[in-house]
Every structure is written in C-alpha cells, then in structure tokens.
Design a protein around this motif. Structure first.
Motif, PDB file in Angstrom:
ATOM      1  N   HIS A  56       0.841  -1.203   0.000  1.00 23.95           N
ATOM      2  CA  HIS A  56       0.000   0.000   0.000  1.00 23.95           C
ATOM      3  C   HIS A  56       0.871   1.247   0.000  1.00 23.95           C
ATOM      4  O   HIS A  56       0.605   2.201  -0.730  1.00 23.95           O
ATOM      5  CB  HIS A  56      -0.937   0.004   1.205  1.00 23.95           C
ATOM      6  N   SER A  57       1.921   1.242   0.805  1.00 24.22           N
ATOM      7  CA  SER A  57       2.826   2.402   0.879  1.00 24.22           C
ATOM      8  C   SER A  57       3.510   2.653  -0.458  1.00 24.22           C
ATOM      9  O   SER A  57       3.640   3.799  -0.886  1.00 24.22           O
ATOM     10  CB  SER A  57       3.881   2.182   1.972  1.00 24.22           C
ATOM     11  N   GLN A  58       3.963   1.593  -1.091  1.00 23.58           N
ATOM     12  CA  GLN A  58       4.612   1.735  -2.399  1.00 23.58           C
ATOM     13  C   GLN A  58       3.642   2.316  -3.417  1.00 23.58           C
ATOM     14  O   GLN A  58       4.024   3.154  -4.244  1.00 23.58           O
ATOM     15  CB  GLN A  58       5.141   0.388  -2.877  1.00 23.58           C
ATOM     16  N   ILE A  63       1.788   7.070  -6.628  1.00 28.48           N
ATOM     17  CA  ILE A  63       0.741   8.052  -6.941  1.00 28.48           C
ATOM     18  C   ILE A  63       1.234   9.459  -6.639  1.00 28.48           C
ATOM     19  O   ILE A  63       1.035  10.384  -7.437  1.00 28.48           O
ATOM     20  CB  ILE A  63      -0.554   7.722  -6.171  1.00 28.48           C
ATOM     21  N   GLU A  64       1.890   9.634  -5.493  1.00 27.86           N
ATOM     22  CA  GLU A  64       2.427  10.951  -5.141  1.00 27.86           C
ATOM     23  C   GLU A  64       3.443  11.436  -6.162  1.00 27.86           C
ATOM     24  O   GLU A  64       3.526  12.630  -6.443  1.00 27.86           O
ATOM     25  CB  GLU A  64       3.065  10.921  -3.750  1.00 27.86           C
ATOM     26  N   THR A  68       2.178   7.081 -13.142  1.00 26.98           N
ATOM     27  CA  THR A  68       1.002   6.309 -13.520  1.00 26.98           C
ATOM     28  C   THR A  68       1.357   4.870 -13.880  1.00 26.98           C
ATOM     29  O   THR A  68       0.719   3.928 -13.395  1.00 26.98           O
ATOM     30  CB  THR A  68       0.272   6.986 -14.697  1.00 26.98           C
ATOM     31  N   ALA A  69       2.373   4.709 -14.700  1.00 21.31           N
ATOM     32  CA  ALA A  69       2.762   3.356 -15.123  1.00 21.31           C
ATOM     33  C   ALA A  69       3.221   2.538 -13.927  1.00 21.31           C
ATOM     34  O   ALA A  69       2.858   1.364 -13.786  1.00 21.31           O
ATOM     35  CB  ALA A  69       3.863   3.426 -16.179  1.00 21.31           C
ATOM     36  N   GLY A  70       3.994   3.160 -13.041  1.00 20.97           N
ATOM     37  CA  GLY A  70       4.465   2.455 -11.850  1.00 20.97           C
ATOM     38  C   GLY A  70       3.316   2.085 -10.930  1.00 20.97           C
ATOM     39  O   GLY A  70       3.282   0.980 -10.384  1.00 20.97           O
TER      40      GLY A  70
END
Length: 104
Positions: A56-58, A63-64, A68-70
C-alpha cells in the motif's frame, strides 16, 4: 486482529478508488470489496498476509510521484499477490461468521 486488518485494507482500496475521480470505478470497488474481504478471510492461508502494508505504501508513493505506469504495475502486482495467497483448492479451515467478518 486479522479481520480488522482485512476490513481496513478493503477500506483503503475503496478510498483509493474514490480518489481516482471515477464514479464507475469507485462504485465497482465499493461493491466488490465486501466479497473480496470475505474471500480473503475464508481462503487466505493462515500464515500469509493478503495485503502487506508495504505494498500500500509503495502504491501511495507512486501516486504521489505521479508515476502512472508504476502505480498501475504495483496495483497489478498487489492484486496478483492477493490472488496467489488464496487457498482455493479446498474448504476453509474455519467457519466464517459473515456478519462478524464483514462488520467486525
């Protein structure tokens, strides 16, 4: 508390979908989350964690960064991890009280 952890993880996924700005995605995730949480509680191997917090953190980090692709790759890997953790080859080891599992 495993049930609470699964419920909170489901709430995280719903919030993430709501923040996407897509009403269709948010609705779909809201509708699927109770079923997904139930499946995780019923079929997850006792030693596995269906939604590790680091995943979840990753995802939040990607997102931050506006990666987008990541973020898409991480979410896909996260969902695959959940799927692999489910033991779908037999009956659950314990009986699940649906109300207790979903409502805490």
């Amino acid at each position: 508390d495993r049930r609470k952890a699964v419920r909170l993880s489901g709430e995280f996924h719903v919030l993430l979908a709501e923040l996407s700005g897509s009403p269709q995605l948010a609705r779909m995730v809201r509708e699927l989350t109770p079923l997904t949480c139930l499946a995780i509680l019923a079929f997850d191997a006792p030693t596995d964690s269906a939604c590790p917090n680091d995943e979840h953190s990753q995802l939040i980090d990607a997102i931050e960064r506006r990666d987008t692709a990541g973020a898409c790759r991480l979410m896909e890997e996260h969902l695959e991890h959940i799927e692999r953790s489910l033991r779908l080859d037999g009956r659950p080891e314990v009986e699940i009280d649906l109300a207790e599992a979903l409502l805490g």
